[in-house]
Scaffold this active site. Sequence first.
Site, PDB file in Angstrom:
ATOM      1  N   GLY A 261      36.961  38.503  38.379  1.00  0.00           N
ATOM      2  CA  GLY A 261      36.183  38.026  39.515  1.00  0.00           C
ATOM      3  C   GLY A 261      35.926  39.139  40.507  1.00  0.00           C
ATOM      4  CB  CYS A 262      33.331  39.508  43.106  1.00  0.00           C
ATOM      5  SG  CYS A 262      33.317  37.829  43.764  1.00  0.00           S
TER       6      CYS A 262
END
Lengths: 345, 345, 345, 345
Positions: free
Chosen positions: A148-149
């Site tokens: 994920g970011c």
Amino acid sequence: MKVAIVGSTGYGGVELIRLLASHPLAEVTSVISSSSAGTSITEGYPHLTGIREELLDDVDPAAIKAKADVVFLATPPGVASKLVPQLLEAGLKIIDLSGDFRLKSPDLYKEWYKKEAADEAYLKRAVFGLPEVYGDSVQDAPFISNPGCYPTATLLGLVPAVKEGWIDPSTIIIDAKSGVSGAGRGASLGTHYSELNENFRAYKLNQHQHIPEIEMVLSDMAARPVVATFSTHLVPMTRGIMSTMYASVQGERSAQDFIDLYKSYYEGRPFVRIRPEGQWPSTKEVWGSNYCDIGFAVDKRTGRVTIVSVIDNLVKGAAGQAIQNLNLMMGWDETLGLQFVPAYP
Amino acid sequence: MKVAIVGSTGYGGVELIRLLASHPLAEVTSVISSSSAGTSITEGYPHLTGIREELLDDVDPAAIKAKADVVFLATPPGVASKLVPQLLEAGLKIIDLSGDFRLKSPDLYKEWYKKEAADEAYLKRAVFGLPEVYGDSVQDAPFISNPGCYPTATLLGLVPAVKEGWIDPSTIIIDAKSGVSGAGRGASLGTHYSELNENFRAYKLNQHQHIPEIEMVLSDMAARPVVATFSTHLVPMTRGIMSTMYASVQGERSAQDFIDLYKSYYEGRPFVRIRPEGQWPSTKEVWGSNYCDIGFAVDKRTGRVTIVSVIDNLVKGAAGQAIQNLNLMMGWDETLGLQFVPAYP
Amino acid sequence: MKVAIVGSTGYGGVELIRLLASHPLAEVTSVISSSSAGTSITEGYPHLTGIREELLDDVDPAAIKAKADVVFLATPPGVASKLVPQLLEAGLKIIDLSGDFRLKSPDLYKEWYKKEAADEAYLKRAVFGLPEVYGDSVQDAPFISNPGCYPTATLLGLVPAVKEGWIDPSTIIIDAKSGVSGAGRGASLGTHYSELNENFRAYKLNQHQHIPEIEMVLSDMAARPVVATFSTHLVPMTRGIMSTMYASVQGERSAQDFIDLYKSYYEGRPFVRIRPEGQWPSTKEVWGSNYCDIGFAVDKRTGRVTIVSVIDNLVKGAAGQAIQNLNLMMGWDETLGLQFVPAYP
Amino acid sequence: MKVAIVGSTGYGGVELIRLLASHPLAEVTSVISSSSAGTSITEGYPHLTGIREELLDDVDPAAIKAKADVVFLATPPGVASKLVPQLLEAGLKIIDLSGDFRLKSPDLYKEWYKKEAADEAYLKRAVFGLPEVYGDSVQDAPFISNPGCYPTATLLGLVPAVKEGWIDPSTIIIDAKSGVSGAGRGASLGTHYSELNENFRAYKLNQHQHIPEIEMVLSDMAARPVVATFSTHLVPMTRGIMSTMYASVQGERSAQDFIDLYKSYYEGRPFVRIRPEGQWPSTKEVWGSNYCDIGFAVDKRTGRVTIVSVIDNLVKGAAGQAIQNLNLMMGWDETLGLQFVPAYP
């Protein structure tokens, strides 16, 4: 190398198209969207006029296999968990940008994503693609789950210190801020221009689905269970994530000590840049690039270190890291197609 | 009541002009600027066309006394420390918006502001004007030092919990974010549009001059010395501050418990609004108004509370609070001239 | 091909560095700045950390000649006019991004730039580098004057219609809007974040120094003197220019007729994209790329055509077009190093 | 005076609530929303916490009449046309902020709004509420149709010159720019943050439904049919409209002549401010206020005047002007409750 992109009409998909357009060894041969199949991608994205004009394909594993060797999944939660088995069966290599295969425990997925998890057998086959931490397992892996970011910015900022025991894992507090593109292209009041412009907003405090992903890796590094406080905020800008992280320092360590430790840990890793003492990166300094920049402050008064880590959420936090994983998966140079200078200003 | 404003061409001064224009009992009789004396204020601020067209006065205590009863100082660091003795001597009431009289210790001032401190005798006479905490001493005080923008948002968010011992003061971490107007009107690369737009930036980590001001009040509330970790960030917006604050909870307390405590502590204080459980304020929700809105999240997993506090830095963080202090100083209703609904969106 | 950049610490210079980093045949061998010589470019531009770390050179024609074959001048008005003679003397090829050599008439330069003009002998040697209009003369030219940002967007939107006599040149009105980066990096009240954010501003109406440059080319195309109304506005964004242009249509022409005309005129010109009927480009759709996108509306009620033309002011409006000129000057493919997909969103 | 607001959950409605909160003679007694009836307005608008906490009423003419004397309609197109007959029947005074009663011709409405028009009998009873132009008819009118945002900025900038014959009406070109709040609160891709931020967009060229409204008044002033070119653009900001307008000057007129003419035409009209020569207003200089600021440039070279007119689209372009109309309708001072200084910065 022929490449297909499922979910081409989301921001992750369209960023893959942008970046892969200058990749010397990969060629996008199929842009796929279940919702817009049969229309031209330029209808929704006129900036691709003259660059990619072909029609969007529908999601069909056999058709994908006929056109491509590797498939990127840039799909909403719950889609990849159903698609992956068929795609693997079809003999395709997979890089999944969604959260469906990041957590090894189906229960944890259900708890945080409020959805059914993927089949545990497939969960086990997915390699967590954070190259600077798990580079060896990414090498040659046929099925990669792209981080994920928020976890990317956060983990690159915390891993060396946790692994070396320089900070007390029980004291970790992560105050994260993101540009709005992280919320995707779906229109809602929460992403409405007039509500977000000239506004700064906190959301999902202690509830963000990226929390277990962060804790999974930190626990692995600390070799014991770690729980962390994690807050997310929306910044009135499109791209960029900053994680400002706090922890109590174990032993006597200066900011320069941290800088030296991180430089050594990330030696040979071209996309992590450690800033000199007294300099903290801002998000624009990595805009449009695959860099993660990290800076430090140590406060003798409180005994805490503050770690600032920034990425472009759509590049190092999504499409760029996915291409980095493609490069490693194929045994290529990690930086192929990713040597962008940040667009500044 | 006749009012003079010194530093009328800064953002604090011009915001005083905006707010006082609708005050029923105060009238601005002299707008003063040493740098622009003799010119019309509309030259630099055309938005005042037809509203205030008179020439700016120079700084002259006798002339001020002839025109006004109360003087607001919205001046850069180091100016008020020299002006205040003359103005007090002249018999004027003073509300100083600068940081010159906030810290009681000259050494602390010198250490954090890198400037000579005001005369200690005058430091002692200044009342710290945070009405929701020190309302009794503000009442009838002739000389008020208006709190800083960050301390206002931060202290209103922390004071009840620290005072009641609900959080461990040694664990306090404050992650603060501000719009750019807090940096004033002086042009520099650090406030240049192209550098800040689509950018999120950390600055002055552990070094901000508002740290000792925050610690001074927290120590007072905890009845023992408190040091805190304090980080500041620039948000690409003009107005608004959010302090996201973290601390370990002492005892078993839910978010609702915190809500109840704060509602009770701020009972009768119209400018603090406590949000219901699960709702955290965003900065735009107080834009242009004198409100400070506060929300809570308690995480059982980590035993920490997260407190979110927002203000408009130019109103509750500067000019609005100064007028609130004027009202209290004069024995008027606290809300006179300040009953603005936030401008949303 | 070895390349030097004079004025490396301005936005034009730093954009040249960004773009040339991925050029396959050109290599930047000297980054030059008279104001910052001897310091590292990363001091002012930390986003270049790890990419270009060398010290900035001073401006010295002999030293430049020793290191480079071509020199880009990205300097403030009045600098190139003095440097160019020495650089040409030294045998260097030159691409000047400033306005010093765009106007052939010294008097016109003096009138609009309020500065002494360059020596007329050198003015004559400069080729106006708008490749889509003057491509033949750019080919093999040793000294190119790169067009201004506003003229580029405006002229590409007007030239075919004026040349073909489809619009009445005496009716041309140009309403132009620019992001703030066009004003450069120098800090001033006019580029101060809090003054420009959430603000839209008109400036230099009928007075912009790009007016004679636009009229020079339009007059050339119309084969008679053309004067035009030209307005400029500042948009609260960093990059992007839109020219919205109005003129009376000569004869019966539909929007589709204009589209066909422009497609035919720009045939083989990869950086001009003509939009289909009913679609007008927005600035973000060319962000970070060398494209100029153009759309049309024809109003039967008023007999006027509206032409919308957009560019990224730092790319097609400055550094990108300069590299396009380099490519043509060297006889290379026009698109070398410029095949960027716009960064969207 | 008791006031009801229908459409309280749109931006126009909520701005009426903001402004009326400080009106000395009007009191909002019913906030009405058909879509959210029965819920608290603070659910959608937490910035009203502690200010207005009551539940939203449903739309019921009898109930409205029981609670109020005047009703504001801030409803989407097509709603007021159905509601007005019942509300008038019930004896209520009406100020309609929608476009339903602005055009006197049902055919024109159908053509531009693509909807059924209101009953012609009621169209005739509506007074077009642009006080600076039609002040006499507004006085004591029981039913006012509030002008659109673009027409307000545009007409105030054009009317004196057209009326006096100083410009040729057949040459009028209007290049208008608006902040995004003009599009309302409905979420769509067209108002999605990531699509609009750092973007400037043209839309509805020659097709905007405000065109016939502008032409209706210009034709009235010119005493002959006027058609105009009208373009609209979206600016990445929340509030503010600028109309930049062009026309050929009839006779010899300087900018100062225009200034004198407009000052004389708007004599006694407190909300129109004419700027001195060489100064053009920017949108932020009227932000949050009911002012319309106008500046001029006359170009001898082209014989054209450029007129720049700015308003806050939610105030003078909607709610503020509606309250100005209320004041006039009631025979009160025009400025009651509207004496806001623009919020700058």
